[in-house]
Design a protein around this motif. Structure first.
Motif, short mmCIF file in Angstrom:
data_model
loop_
_atom_site.label_atom_id
_atom_site.label_comp_id
_atom_site.label_asym_id
_atom_site.label_seq_id
_atom_site.Cartn_x
_atom_site.Cartn_y
_atom_site.Cartn_z
N ALA A 111 -12.97 14.10 38.50
CA ALA A 111 -12.61 13.85 39.67
C ALA A 111 -11.53 14.50 40.43
CB ALA A 111 -12.43 12.17 40.09
N LEU A 112 -10.17 14.57 39.64
CA LEU A 112 -9.19 15.40 40.01
C LEU A 112 -9.46 16.80 40.12
CD1 LEU A 112 -6.40 13.57 37.95
CD2 LEU A 112 -6.89 13.11 40.54
N PRO A 167 -3.15 6.93 35.01
CA PRO A 167 -2.20 6.60 35.99
C PRO A 167 -1.72 7.80 37.15
CG PRO A 167 -1.36 6.32 33.77
CD PRO A 167 -2.70 6.56 33.56
N ILE A 168 -2.13 9.03 36.60
CA ILE A 168 -1.90 9.91 37.84
C ILE A 168 -2.93 10.02 38.88
CG2 ILE A 168 -3.61 11.68 36.84
CD1 ILE A 168 -1.46 13.86 37.56
N PRO A 194 -5.50 12.64 48.60
CA PRO A 194 -5.46 11.27 48.60
C PRO A 194 -5.75 10.25 47.18
CG PRO A 194 -7.69 12.08 49.03
CD PRO A 194 -6.81 13.13 48.99
N ALA A 195 -5.06 9.35 47.21
CA ALA A 195 -4.92 8.36 45.92
C ALA A 195 -6.66 8.27 45.51
CB ALA A 195 -4.47 7.04 46.08
N LEU A 196 -6.91 8.40 44.12
CA LEU A 196 -8.20 8.33 43.76
C LEU A 196 -8.79 6.91 43.59
CD1 LEU A 196 -10.57 10.09 42.67
CD2 LEU A 196 -9.41 9.76 40.12
N THR A 197 -10.04 6.71 44.30
CA THR A 197 -10.84 5.70 44.02
C THR A 197 -11.43 5.82 42.69
OG1 THR A 197 -11.13 5.14 46.35
CG2 THR A 197 -13.15 4.23 44.51
N THR A 198 -11.68 4.75 41.58
CA THR A 198 -12.06 4.84 40.37
C THR A 198 -12.52 3.61 39.94
OG1 THR A 198 -11.30 5.71 38.20
CG2 THR A 198 -9.85 4.36 39.43
N VAL A 199 -12.89 3.80 38.52
CA VAL A 199 -13.64 2.38 37.89
C VAL A 199 -12.56 2.31 36.79
CG1 VAL A 199 -15.50 1.73 36.45
CG2 VAL A 199 -15.86 3.15 38.54
N VAL A 230 -11.68 0.06 41.67
CA VAL A 230 -10.58 0.42 42.30
C VAL A 230 -10.62 1.14 43.52
CG1 VAL A 230 -8.02 0.77 41.85
CG2 VAL A 230 -9.30 -0.11 40.13
N VAL A 231 -10.53 0.50 44.44
CA VAL A 231 -10.77 1.45 45.79
C VAL A 231 -9.33 2.03 46.45
CG1 VAL A 231 -11.64 1.33 48.30
CG2 VAL A 231 -12.90 -0.13 46.24
N ARG A 232 -9.36 3.22 46.64
CA ARG A 232 -8.35 3.93 47.17
C ARG A 232 -8.49 4.65 48.18
NH1 ARG A 232 -6.66 4.73 41.20
NH2 ARG A 232 -5.17 2.90 40.76
#
Length: 358
Positions: free
Chosen positions: A278-279, A302-303, A309-314, A348-350
């Protein structure tokens, strides 16, 4: 010990033909006892054995090169508290986070961990497992999610307890293999549904080669979410890769983004197989002038919360999974009650998954 020596010679011939570890059954046959009798000796239950039986078993173990020096220490009452950990590569920060959580859980129960990087190479995994077993390490956490673990069957037959992490149970697994995993399919189902709820319909799946159990399950979750919403699968939105990308996920993600942006109808959102993909995809999209394309990852390293923008992830519940694995290693009698272990993921929604506006 003529009988054990003769049998040992036949076993060594078998080893040269591909079987690298003598098993408890080999020792039992050479000593003329049952496998459970050998197990009694290995597990410091010598009070259950006649002295002559103990002698014959020890001689058979020596003739078969079955008794490493660390095992001898254990027989003298000094068990090795080390827990083996094999990961693909700590070049992916997720595996560093996983090692740290497992180490914390291990230390809480008086154990240490021994970390190995295998690059998902079966031969390297086999070598590491054999060396750990030779050093008296009886419990090994294998974190590479390969579909078949046949290359480790001789080790498991010899008494090594393999606990597979990030890998759900397979039909061909031997009964002694334990699997501990997050619900990988459920995780990407959550991720894809989140993008659908934000108005995206043209959603891509970015990954390296789909050759591990966990990646197959993650692809299945993406496909299920699309099917449930009446969206046909478009193979062009799942760019193929020959490499897994454990150490070079950024490069593979950029290649995938290039292929997706070259489509006549490129996607408006991406589901990445893990946060590193993703990054890497996010960097490629920004360089291409397409920061509007939504991205969601998997793992919650953590990164991911520090980039913009901050990463939305599982998120995987690493602490809970680490504690469960160490409990399996220290309380084997509870394994039947605890197994199988598949943990629920958390979305985790960002900021990286904005709503589609056009």
């Amino acid at each position: 010990m003529v009988r054990a020596a003769g049998y040992a010679q036949r076993v060594r011939i078998d080893q040269e033909q591909g079987c690298t570890i003598a098993t408890i059954k080999d020792v039992a046959k050479a000593a003329g006892v049952s496998p459970s009798t050998v197990s009694n000796l290995l597990n410091a239950r010598e009070h259950l054995m006649h002295p002559d039986t103990r002698r014959r078993v020890l001689e058979a173990m020596e003739a078969l090169s079955y008794k490493p020096s660390r095992i001898a220490q254990q027989l003298r009452g000094a068990p090795n508290p080390t827990l083996g950990l094999i990961v693909p590569s700590v070049a992916n920060p997720f595996w560093g986070s996983w090692a740290a959580e497992l180490e914390t859980a291990s230390h809480a129960r008086g154990r240490q961990i021994y970390l190995c990087n295998s690059q998902r190479d079966p031969e390297r995994e086999r070598t590491y497992v054999e060396q750990l077993w030779a050093d008296g390490v009886e419990h090994i956490v294998l974190s590479t999610s390969l579909p078949s673990l046949d290359h480790l069957r001789p080790a498991m037959d010899a008494g090594v307890q393999i606990i597979a992490f990030d890998r759900e149970q397979q039909e061909t697994d031997p009964p002694e293999l334990l699997n501990v995993s997050v619900d990988n399919e459920g995780g990407t189902w959550l991720a894809t549904r989140h993008l659908l709820e934000r108005g995206h319909r043209r959603i891509a799946f970015v990954s390296g080669a789909i050759r591990t159990v966990s990646r197959r399950r993650r692809l299945a979750g993406y496909q299920r979410a699309l099917a449930e919403n009446g969206i046909p699968l478009d193979d062009d939105l799942v760019p193929a890769s020959p490499d897994l990308g454990d150490a070079d996920s950024g490069t593979l993600a950029r290649r995938a983004v290039d292929a997706l942006l070259a489509l006549d109808d490129p996607p408006t959102a991406l589901v990445a197989v893990n946060d590193m993909f993703a990054l890497g995809a996010g960097a490629a999209l920004r360089e291409a002038g397409r920061p509007d394309i939504a991205i969601i990852g998997f793992d919650d390293i953590p990164i991911g919360s520090l980039v913009s923008p901050a990463l939305t992830t599982v998120r995987q519940p690493l602490r809970e999974m680490a504690e469960a694995i160490v409990a399996l290693a220290t309380e084997p009698s509870d394994a039947e009650q605890r197994y199988p272990l598949v943990f629920p993921p958390t979305l985790v929604v960002r900021a990286s998954t904005p709503r589609r506006t056009t």
